[in-house]
Scaffold this motif. Structure first.
Motif, PDB file in Angstrom:
ATOM      1  N   ALA A 298       0.822  -1.211   0.000  1.00  0.00           N
ATOM      2  CA  ALA A 298       0.000   0.000   0.000  1.00  0.00           C
ATOM      3  C   ALA A 298       0.855   1.260   0.000  1.00  0.00           C
ATOM      4  CB  ALA A 298      -0.940  -0.003   1.204  1.00  0.00           C
ATOM      5  N   THR A 299       1.932   1.247   0.777  1.00  0.00           N
ATOM      6  CA  THR A 299       2.833   2.395   0.822  1.00  0.00           C
ATOM      7  C   THR A 299       3.582   2.542  -0.492  1.00  0.00           C
ATOM      8  OG1 THR A 299       3.090   2.124   3.214  1.00  0.00           O
ATOM      9  CG2 THR A 299       4.753   3.441   2.085  1.00  0.00           C
ATOM     10  N   LEU A 300       4.026   1.423  -1.042  1.00  0.00           N
ATOM     11  CA  LEU A 300       4.718   1.449  -2.326  1.00  0.00           C
ATOM     12  C   LEU A 300       3.837   2.052  -3.414  1.00  0.00           C
ATOM     13  CD1 LEU A 300       7.015   0.637  -4.264  1.00  0.00           C
ATOM     14  CD2 LEU A 300       6.010  -1.658  -4.340  1.00  0.00           C
ATOM     15  N   ARG A 301       2.597   1.620  -3.478  1.00  0.00           N
ATOM     16  CA  ARG A 301       1.706   2.128  -4.528  1.00  0.00           C
ATOM     17  C   ARG A 301       1.317   3.587  -4.268  1.00  0.00           C
ATOM     18  NH1 ARG A 301       0.707  -1.357  -8.286  1.00  0.00           N
ATOM     19  NH2 ARG A 301       0.834  -3.609  -7.876  1.00  0.00           N
ATOM     20  N   ALA A 302       1.204   3.971  -3.009  1.00  0.00           N
ATOM     21  CA  ALA A 302       0.937   5.378  -2.697  1.00  0.00           C
ATOM     22  C   ALA A 302       2.094   6.251  -3.183  1.00  0.00           C
ATOM     23  CB  ALA A 302       0.730   5.560  -1.190  1.00  0.00           C
ATOM     24  N   TRP A 303       3.309   5.780  -2.943  1.00  0.00           N
ATOM     25  CA  TRP A 303       4.471   6.535  -3.416  1.00  0.00           C
ATOM     26  C   TRP A 303       4.489   6.604  -4.947  1.00  0.00           C
ATOM     27  CZ3 TRP A 303       7.826   9.791  -1.351  1.00  0.00           C
ATOM     28  CH2 TRP A 303       8.877  10.225  -2.161  1.00  0.00           C
ATOM     29  N   ALA A 304       4.229   5.479  -5.595  1.00  0.00           N
ATOM     30  CA  ALA A 304       4.228   5.459  -7.060  1.00  0.00           C
ATOM     31  C   ALA A 304       3.168   6.395  -7.625  1.00  0.00           C
ATOM     32  CB  ALA A 304       3.985   4.033  -7.557  1.00  0.00           C
ATOM     33  N   ASP A 305       2.084   6.608  -6.882  1.00  0.00           N
ATOM     34  CA  ASP A 305       0.993   7.443  -7.354  1.00  0.00           C
ATOM     35  C   ASP A 305       1.231   8.934  -7.096  1.00  0.00           C
ATOM     36  OD1 ASP A 305      -1.870   7.800  -8.278  1.00  0.00           O
ATOM     37  OD2 ASP A 305      -2.002   8.643  -6.256  1.00  0.00           O
ATOM     38  N   HIS A 306       1.701   9.283  -5.895  1.00  0.00           N
ATOM     39  CA  HIS A 306       1.788  10.707  -5.572  1.00  0.00           C
ATOM     40  C   HIS A 306       2.973  11.090  -4.683  1.00  0.00           C
ATOM     41  CE1 HIS A 306      -0.956   8.765  -2.598  1.00  0.00           C
ATOM     42  NE2 HIS A 306      -0.189   9.418  -1.739  1.00  0.00           N
ATOM     43  N   GLY A 307       3.938  10.180  -4.527  1.00  0.00           N
ATOM     44  CA  GLY A 307       5.094  10.505  -3.703  1.00  0.00           C
ATOM     45  C   GLY A 307       5.971  11.570  -4.343  1.00  0.00           C
ATOM     46  N   ILE A 308       6.513  12.447  -3.508  1.00  0.00           N
ATOM     47  CA  ILE A 308       7.388  13.512  -4.004  1.00  0.00           C
ATOM     48  C   ILE A 308       8.700  13.469  -3.228  1.00  0.00           C
ATOM     49  CG2 ILE A 308       7.698  16.002  -4.262  1.00  0.00           C
ATOM     50  CD1 ILE A 308       4.662  16.246  -4.456  1.00  0.00           C
ATOM     51  N   SER A 309       9.792  13.272  -3.947  1.00  0.00           N
ATOM     52  CA  SER A 309      11.109  13.253  -3.327  1.00  0.00           C
ATOM     53  C   SER A 309      11.821  14.569  -3.606  1.00  0.00           C
ATOM     54  CB  SER A 309      11.947  12.091  -3.876  1.00  0.00           C
ATOM     55  OG  SER A 309      13.283  12.198  -3.416  1.00  0.00           O
ATOM     56  N   ARG A 310      12.325  15.180  -2.549  1.00  0.00           N
ATOM     57  CA  ARG A 310      13.110  16.403  -2.712  1.00  0.00           C
ATOM     58  C   ARG A 310      14.599  16.106  -2.557  1.00  0.00           C
ATOM     59  NH1 ARG A 310      10.947  16.604   2.496  1.00  0.00           N
ATOM     60  NH2 ARG A 310      12.440  17.117   4.163  1.00  0.00           N
ATOM     61  N   GLY A 311      14.944  14.826  -2.728  1.00  0.00           N
ATOM     62  CA  GLY A 311      16.332  14.432  -2.538  1.00  0.00           C
ATOM     63  C   GLY A 311      16.609  14.151  -1.072  1.00  0.00           C
ATOM     64  N   ASP A 312      17.871  14.244  -0.688  1.00  0.00           N
ATOM     65  CA  ASP A 312      18.297  13.947   0.680  1.00  0.00           C
ATOM     66  C   ASP A 312      17.475  14.775   1.677  1.00  0.00           C
ATOM     67  OD1 ASP A 312      19.598  13.666   3.119  1.00  0.00           O
ATOM     68  OD2 ASP A 312      21.605  13.866   2.284  1.00  0.00           O
ATOM     69  N   SER A 313      16.696  14.061   2.494  1.00  0.00           N
ATOM     70  CA  SER A 313      15.860  14.733   3.506  1.00  0.00           C
ATOM     71  C   SER A 313      16.313  14.369   4.916  1.00  0.00           C
ATOM     72  CB  SER A 313      14.392  14.352   3.311  1.00  0.00           C
ATOM     73  OG  SER A 313      14.221  12.939   3.332  1.00  0.00           O
ATOM     74  N   VAL A 314      17.545  13.884   5.035  1.00  0.00           N
ATOM     75  CA  VAL A 314      18.032  13.376   6.317  1.00  0.00           C
ATOM     76  C   VAL A 314      19.231  14.151   6.848  1.00  0.00           C
ATOM     77  CG1 VAL A 314      19.079  11.368   7.465  1.00  0.00           C
ATOM     78  CG2 VAL A 314      17.156  11.041   5.888  1.00  0.00           C
ATOM     79  N   THR A 315      20.286  14.255   6.062  1.00  0.00           N
ATOM     80  CA  THR A 315      21.582  14.676   6.609  1.00  0.00           C
ATOM     81  C   THR A 315      21.632  16.137   7.037  1.00  0.00           C
ATOM     82  OG1 THR A 315      22.464  15.082   4.376  1.00  0.00           O
ATOM     83  CG2 THR A 315      22.811  12.902   5.310  1.00  0.00           C
ATOM     84  N   SER A 316      20.706  16.960   6.584  1.00  0.00           N
ATOM     85  CA  SER A 316      20.684  18.364   7.024  1.00  0.00           C
ATOM     86  C   SER A 316      19.783  18.565   8.233  1.00  0.00           C
ATOM     87  CB  SER A 316      20.212  19.264   5.874  1.00  0.00           C
ATOM     88  OG  SER A 316      18.868  18.942   5.530  1.00  0.00           O
ATOM     89  N   GLU A 317      19.227  17.463   8.752  1.00  0.00           N
ATOM     90  CA  GLU A 317      18.207  17.570   9.798  1.00  0.00           C
ATOM     91  C   GLU A 317      18.645  17.013  11.148  1.00  0.00           C
ATOM     92  OE1 GLU A 317      15.498  19.217   9.166  1.00  0.00           O
ATOM     93  OE2 GLU A 317      15.951  19.424   7.020  1.00  0.00           O
ATOM     94  N   TYR A 318      19.926  16.785  11.334  1.00  0.00           N
ATOM     95  CA  TYR A 318      20.390  16.179  12.584  1.00  0.00           C
ATOM     96  C   TYR A 318      20.111  17.082  13.786  1.00  0.00           C
ATOM     97  CZ  TYR A 318      23.035  12.960   9.565  1.00  0.00           C
ATOM     98  OH  TYR A 318      23.419  12.036   8.622  1.00  0.00           O
ATOM     99  N   LEU A 319      20.420  18.365  13.674  1.00  0.00           N
ATOM    100  CA  LEU A 319      20.222  19.284  14.796  1.00  0.00           C
ATOM    101  C   LEU A 319      18.745  19.365  15.167  1.00  0.00           C
ATOM    102  CD1 LEU A 319      21.244  21.363  16.815  1.00  0.00           C
ATOM    103  CD2 LEU A 319      21.080  23.110  15.008  1.00  0.00           C
ATOM    104  N   GLU A 320      17.899  19.523  14.169  1.00  0.00           N
ATOM    105  CA  GLU A 320      16.461  19.604  14.418  1.00  0.00           C
ATOM    106  C   GLU A 320      15.946  18.316  15.052  1.00  0.00           C
ATOM    107  OE1 GLU A 320      12.990  19.258  11.344  1.00  0.00           O
ATOM    108  OE2 GLU A 320      13.616  21.367  11.396  1.00  0.00           O
ATOM    109  N   SER A 321      16.472  17.173  14.613  1.00  0.00           N
ATOM    110  CA  SER A 321      16.040  15.883  15.159  1.00  0.00           C
ATOM    111  C   SER A 321      16.452  15.743  16.616  1.00  0.00           C
ATOM    112  CB  SER A 321      16.624  14.746  14.316  1.00  0.00           C
ATOM    113  OG  SER A 321      16.149  14.821  12.990  1.00  0.00           O
ATOM    114  N   ASN A 322      17.668  16.162  16.940  1.00  0.00           N
ATOM    115  CA  ASN A 322      18.107  16.143  18.336  1.00  0.00           C
ATOM    116  C   ASN A 322      17.230  17.036  19.197  1.00  0.00           C
ATOM    117  OD1 ASN A 322      20.417  14.519  19.216  1.00  0.00           O
ATOM    118  ND2 ASN A 322      21.506  15.482  17.518  1.00  0.00           N
ATOM    119  N   GLN A 323      16.897  18.193  18.672  1.00  0.00           N
ATOM    120  CA  GLN A 323      16.048  19.117  19.428  1.00  0.00           C
ATOM    121  C   GLN A 323      14.665  18.511  19.672  1.00  0.00           C
ATOM    122  OE1 GLN A 323      16.303  22.556  16.852  1.00  0.00           O
ATOM    123  NE2 GLN A 323      18.006  23.450  18.011  1.00  0.00           N
TER     124      GLN A 323
END
Length: 369
Positions: A298-323
């Protein structure tokens, strides 16, 4: 031609694995279609998945009858059915395995959940399942319990590829990485080619949100409610930071120089359970180079239908995640207690699924002609 959403996700560094397997998926061509059309490059299974597949009955009647004719018991029949499914799925993904030098084209099968607190029993069954599947692109799933850590080390040391599952906390993840590196060191001492050993570490995402959000809502404050739906992503992002640091260490770099592979992070439990959250949340917010995202269909097909990737969404978010984790702590949310609870409940759910699977197979064996 416009690039598909799944192809774009793959290009961003995410390996798409399907979190499901059944005889029907294999025989009907469904799995082959997902590989060809939605960029699926791997498959994961667990006791719950096989309980649903075999309990559903489609494709298993003749196989169970054959097991009954051979006089196999319940446990032997389960091993026969599940390893056969995994071996056939491995064959279907053999081209992917070859094309990616062993990083993808993988199919995971889990040791019996009752062995989660039994180091020796886990190692013994890991070897049995590896030998029974007899495919280089198989992976043996071992839960990341305290007792599982040494089992991971011993299994890796024997040259067997491992999918470490049920990881919830950052500290346990660090221990898992250490268990993997220690296994590689022992494998090297035994003369095993390190390049042949692969591993992923399955970090569970949505279950953390479910537990944390229930506690936040019970607090009843606007400040607490404002933190809902964020813990799972923040925790996973910090896990990627742990991965990046660990495999940049002198110890890991030395082993990599000898041909060893990094143990890739795998995002598990990525089906969104809260309908108030976007159904592709745990895909779009966890894009980073070299990760695996194992998705229910279900998640796979949802992504195939309308998922939007903006590229790397992890490595710039370490500080915010710690907070975010600090804010949760300020609300009285006990991270350690929650992750321990989730591990215990996860094992309990797999035990219940295994019991259900055993009862289903027992009935089918008794009713077999």
């Amino acid at each position: 031609m416009t690039e598909s959403r799944t192809a774009a996700l793959s290009r961003a560094g995410v390996s798409i694995w399907l979190d499901d397997l059944s005889r029907h998926r294999i025989d009907s061509g469904e799995l082959r279609d997902l590989v060809a059309q939605l960029d699926v490059v791997g498959v994961t299974t667990n006791p719950t998945i096989f309980a649903a597949a075999i309990g559903g009955g489609i494709g298993y009647g003749d196989r169970i009858a054959a097991c009954a004719e051979r006089g196999l018991g319940v446990s032997e029949t389960i091993v026969e059915l599940t390893t056969s499914d995994v071996a056939d799925a491995c064959d279907l993904l053999a081209e992917t395995y070859a094309a990616t030098a062993g990083f993808d084209g993988r199919v995971s099968i889990e040791v019996e959940p009752r062995l989660a607190r039994d180091t020796a029993g886990t190692v013994a069954q890991a070897r049995e399942l590896w030998d029974r599947v007899d495919r280089p692109n198989a992976m043996i799933k071992i839960p990341a319990t305290v007792e599982g850590l040494e089992a991971i080390t011993e299994t890796i040391a024997a040259g067997i590829s491992v999918n470490v599952t049920l990881i919830f906390s950052l500290e346990r993840y660090r221990q898992v990485i250490n268990a993997y590196l220690t296994g590689l060191e022992r494998a090297r001492a035994a003369g095993i080619d390190l390049a042949s050993i692969h591993s992923v570490a399955s970090f569970f995402v949505s279950r953390l949100d479910t537990e944390v959000d229930a506690r936040l809502r019970s607090l009843g404050t606007d400040e607490a409610r404002a933190l809902t739906g964020q813990a799972g992503v923040a925790n996973a992002r910090l896990a990627y930071e742990v991965f990046d640091q660990a495999f940049s260490s002198e110890r890991a770099v030395f082993l990599r120089g000898l041909g060893a592979n990094a143990q890739r992070p795998l995002w598990a439990s990525t089906g969104v359970k809260d309908p108030a959250l976007p159904d592709t949340l745990y895909v779009s917010e966890l894009v980073a180079p070299g990760v695996v995202n194992t998705m229910p269909e279900a998640t796979l097909r949802a992504w195939a239908d309308h998922g939007i990737s903006r590229g790397d969404s992890v490595t710039s978010e370490y500080l915010e995640s710690n907070q975010l984790l600090n804010h949760l702590d300020a609300q009285g949310i006990d991270y350690l207690e929650i992750t321990e609870t989730l591990e215990r409940e996860g094992l309990g759910k797999f035990d219940a699924s295994w019991d259900e699977l055993c009862a289903t197979v027992d009935r089918a064996l008794q009713e077999a002609p």
